[in-house]
Design an enzyme around this catalytic site. Structure first.
Site, PDB file in Angstrom:
ATOM      1  N   PRO A 282       1.001  -0.974  -0.139  1.00  0.00           N
ATOM      2  CA  PRO A 282      -0.190   0.020  -0.036  1.00  0.00           C
ATOM      3  C   PRO A 282       0.795   1.622   0.066  1.00  0.00           C
ATOM      4  O   PRO A 282       1.095   2.027   0.780  1.00  0.00           O
ATOM      5  CB  PRO A 282      -0.968  -0.372   1.231  1.00  0.00           C
ATOM      6  CG  PRO A 282       0.005  -0.692   1.769  1.00  0.00           C
ATOM      7  CD  PRO A 282       0.883  -1.964   1.374  1.00  0.00           C
ATOM      8  N   ASP A 459       6.192   2.810   1.686  1.00  0.00           N
ATOM      9  CA  ASP A 459       4.759   1.853   1.737  1.00  0.00           C
ATOM     10  C   ASP A 459       4.330   2.210   3.368  1.00  0.00           C
ATOM     11  O   ASP A 459       5.278   2.054   4.668  1.00  0.00           O
ATOM     12  CB  ASP A 459       5.616   1.022   2.304  1.00  0.00           C
ATOM     13  CG  ASP A 459       5.172  -0.848   2.793  1.00  0.00           C
ATOM     14  OD1 ASP A 459       4.135  -0.635   3.465  1.00  0.00           O
ATOM     15  OD2 ASP A 459       5.414  -1.696   2.729  1.00  0.00           O
ATOM     16  N   HIS A 460       3.034   2.296   3.861  1.00  0.00           N
ATOM     17  CA  HIS A 460       2.403   2.716   4.261  1.00  0.00           C
ATOM     18  C   HIS A 460       2.717   2.620   5.869  1.00  0.00           C
ATOM     19  O   HIS A 460       1.760   2.626   6.831  1.00  0.00           O
ATOM     20  CB  HIS A 460       0.517   3.251   3.690  1.00  0.00           C
ATOM     21  CG  HIS A 460       0.818   4.818   4.413  1.00  0.00           C
ATOM     22  ND1 HIS A 460       0.979   5.312   6.206  1.00  0.00           N
ATOM     23  CD2 HIS A 460      -0.251   6.123   3.727  1.00  0.00           C
ATOM     24  CE1 HIS A 460       0.404   6.398   5.724  1.00  0.00           C
ATOM     25  NE2 HIS A 460      -0.125   6.779   5.026  1.00  0.00           N
ATOM     26  N   ARG A 461       3.194   0.745   5.284  1.00  0.00           N
ATOM     27  CA  ARG A 461       2.643  -0.322   6.163  1.00  0.00           C
ATOM     28  C   ARG A 461       3.963   0.493   7.585  1.00  0.00           C
ATOM     29  O   ARG A 461       3.809  -0.326   8.834  1.00  0.00           O
ATOM     30  CB  ARG A 461       2.974  -2.013   6.311  1.00  0.00           C
ATOM     31  CG  ARG A 461       1.991  -2.095   4.940  1.00  0.00           C
ATOM     32  CD  ARG A 461       1.638  -3.018   4.502  1.00  0.00           C
ATOM     33  NE  ARG A 461       2.971  -3.278   3.875  1.00  0.00           N
ATOM     34  CZ  ARG A 461       3.294  -4.087   2.652  1.00  0.00           C
ATOM     35  NH1 ARG A 461       2.617  -5.050   3.324  1.00  0.00           N
ATOM     36  NH2 ARG A 461       4.070  -4.866   2.107  1.00  0.00           N
ATOM     37  N   CYS A 463       5.665   3.241   7.864  1.00  0.00           N
ATOM     38  CA  CYS A 463       5.519   4.027   8.223  1.00  0.00           C
ATOM     39  C   CYS A 463       4.332   5.177   8.238  1.00  0.00           C
ATOM     40  O   CYS A 463       3.607   4.290   7.281  1.00  0.00           O
ATOM     41  CB  CYS A 463       7.045   5.292   8.287  1.00  0.00           C
ATOM     42  SG  CYS A 463       7.471   5.456   6.561  1.00  0.00           S
TER      43      CYS A 463
END
Length: 489
Positions: A282, A459-461, A463
């Site tokens: 994501p 990658d929004h997972r 940070c």
């Protein structure tokens, strides 16, 4: 007594299971040295030369140029133990690695050789291929299947032989002391015409489809390399030449058909990695414009400080890479990967910096190992070395994998911004646009400054936007005020 040993396509590492034959480097009847490269193959990672661990006379080759072989499929057979070729087919039936310690290095993986320079290739005369006359009634016997592989070839997986019709010319004894007629003519033709400067199997396929002889095509690539555009121009020129004595016909032109290009090799690997990145990561992107005037001035001062004796010039890309390593030390969340099965974020201890490089074979991402331990000059030298290897098609799979963060300088294509796809399984990529003069408010007044757009896809997972924004802002501050870097040097 000479023994005929079979050399199979070795395990190429990095999970690769197949390779495409690009160019044979030896012919049947050639004398090869231990660890001499015998064939050039293209994998999903890179184009590599495969060294043969045996020294002797090549008695057979398997697979034509352009054919795709699985790991463990036979590549060629070598008669070892004598400077002359064997007089009959593999009478001993010994497998590769059995009883040939003096003629074999035991190395079967790509890139693992003795390091000694390859011996000059010499050819055994076809007339000497069969030194002992055979009975007229005797028929050529097939080479026996090799015994189970020994420790010298343990990494090589077992695979079925290629079909007989896919095999290349083979030295077979007969009633006379020469090759069989078809094989002798094939060897003579190859010797008379010489090699063709073609790397891409797609170029060869396109030429075969249109009945084009590549030996009559002038290449416009590096060192006379024949490119796809050269073949297309030759096909078009051939189609415009009217046949001698033929009257012009008013037949309607057939409707053009869509061209189908196989997604394999480097292009296939890129497609698979980018698709996986989109499926699993994501991602989000943030960007900022930065005044790079001071960075360009600092670079000019660095390169002028020591004169010509100071070594290679420091590139803008090398300075940006050094800024990235400093930023990752402050924001280690972006130098990580996600273990989805364990539901864990894995922060990596070192920075292996990848950088995007465009070549004639497509986009590749070489990796600068331990970039966090290097200065700008060292990073720049390594980038230059890997870039040249990429253009020459000489990068190894190990040089294309293991990156933890990627720097993408798409400004070389004349564009300002982009939202790049993360190089899976990494967590972020920094994009750099072109540096160009733009109006900018500097010290309260409008001025013309050297401006660059920086973008960070992350990658929004691993940070949130605050961390990503902090990383990008630090990079921009270093670009605008290079003295900021002095705190971390």
């Amino acid at each position: 007594m000479a023994k005929v040993l079979e050399f199979k396509l070795p395990d190429l590492g990095e999970g690769l299971t197949e390779a495409e034959i690009v160019r044979w480097l030896v012919e049947v009847g050639d004398v090869v040295a231990v660890d001499q490269p015998v064939v050039e193959v293209e994998t999903a990672k890179a184009m590599v030369e495969v060294p043969c661990p045996y020294g002797g006379v090549v008695t057979a080759r398997f697979g034509e140029e352009g054919a795709e072989l699985p790991v463990g499929a036979p590549l060629l057979t070598v008669a070892v133990g004598s400077a002359e070729p064997v007089t009959g087919p593999a009478a001993s039936g010994e497998s590769a690695g059995g009883g040939a310690q003096d003629e074999s290095s035991g190395n079967v993986l790509v890139g693992y050789g003795t390091g000694a320079p390859a011996a000059r290739r010499r050819r055994v005369r076809p007339a000497a291929i069969s030194a002992t006359p055979a009975s007229p009634a005797s028929a050529p016997a097939p080479v026996p299947a090799p015994a189970p592989v020994s420790a010298a070839t343990a990494p090589v997986a077992t695979a079925a032989r290629v079909a007989p019709e896919a095999q290349a010319t083979t030295a077979v004894p007969g009633p006379s002391a020469a090759l069989v007629p078809a094989e002798a003519s094939a060897l003579s033709l190859a010797e008379a015409q010489g090699p063709v400067a073609v790397i891409s199997p797609l170029v060869r396929k396109l030429a075969r489809q249109h009945g084009l002889d590549l030996r009559h095509v002038a290449g416009t690539g590096r060192d006379g390399l024949i490119l796809r555009t050269d073949v297309e121009c030759a096909i078009k020129a051939a189609g415009e030449e009217p046949a001698a004595g033929a009257a012009p016909a008013a037949a309607p032109e057939p409707a053009p058909s869509a061209e189908r290009i196989p997604l394999r090799g480097v292009r296939g690997a890129v497609a698979e990695k980018l698709s996986r990145s989109r499926r699993e990561i994501p991602d989000a992107t943030c960007w900022v414009d930065a005044d790079a005037t001071e960075l360009m001035a600092a670079r000019a001062a660095m390169n002028a400080a020591g004169g010509s004796a100071a070594g290679p010039k420091v590139s803008v890309l090398a300075l940006l890479a050094r800024i990235c390593t400093a930023a990752l030390a402050r924001f280690p969340e972006l130098n990580s990967t996600v273990d989805a099965d364990a539901r864990e974020i894995v922060r990596l201890p070192g920075v292996h910096l990848g950088f995007a490089a465009q070549t004639e074979r497509g986009l590749v991402v070489p990796v600068v190992r331990d970039a966090h331990t290097r200065n700008a000059e060292s990073i720049g030298a390594e980038i230059a070395r890997l870039t040249q290897a990429a253009r020459d098609g000489k990068l190894t799979p190990a040089q294309l994998t293991g990156g933890t963060f990627t720097l993408n300088n798409y400004g070389v294509f004349g564009v300002d911004g982009s939202t790049p796809i993360i190089n899976h399984p990494e967590a972020a990529m920094l994009g750099v646009g072109r540096i160009m003069p733009k109006p900018w408010v500097y010290e309260g007044e409008l001025a013309v400054r050297q401006v660059v757009q920086l973008s960070l896809t992350f990658d929004h997972r691993v940070c949130d936007g605050g961390t990503a924004g902090g990383f990008l802002r630090y990079v921009a501050d270093c670009v605008e005020q290079p003295a900021v870097l002095l705190r971390t040097l």
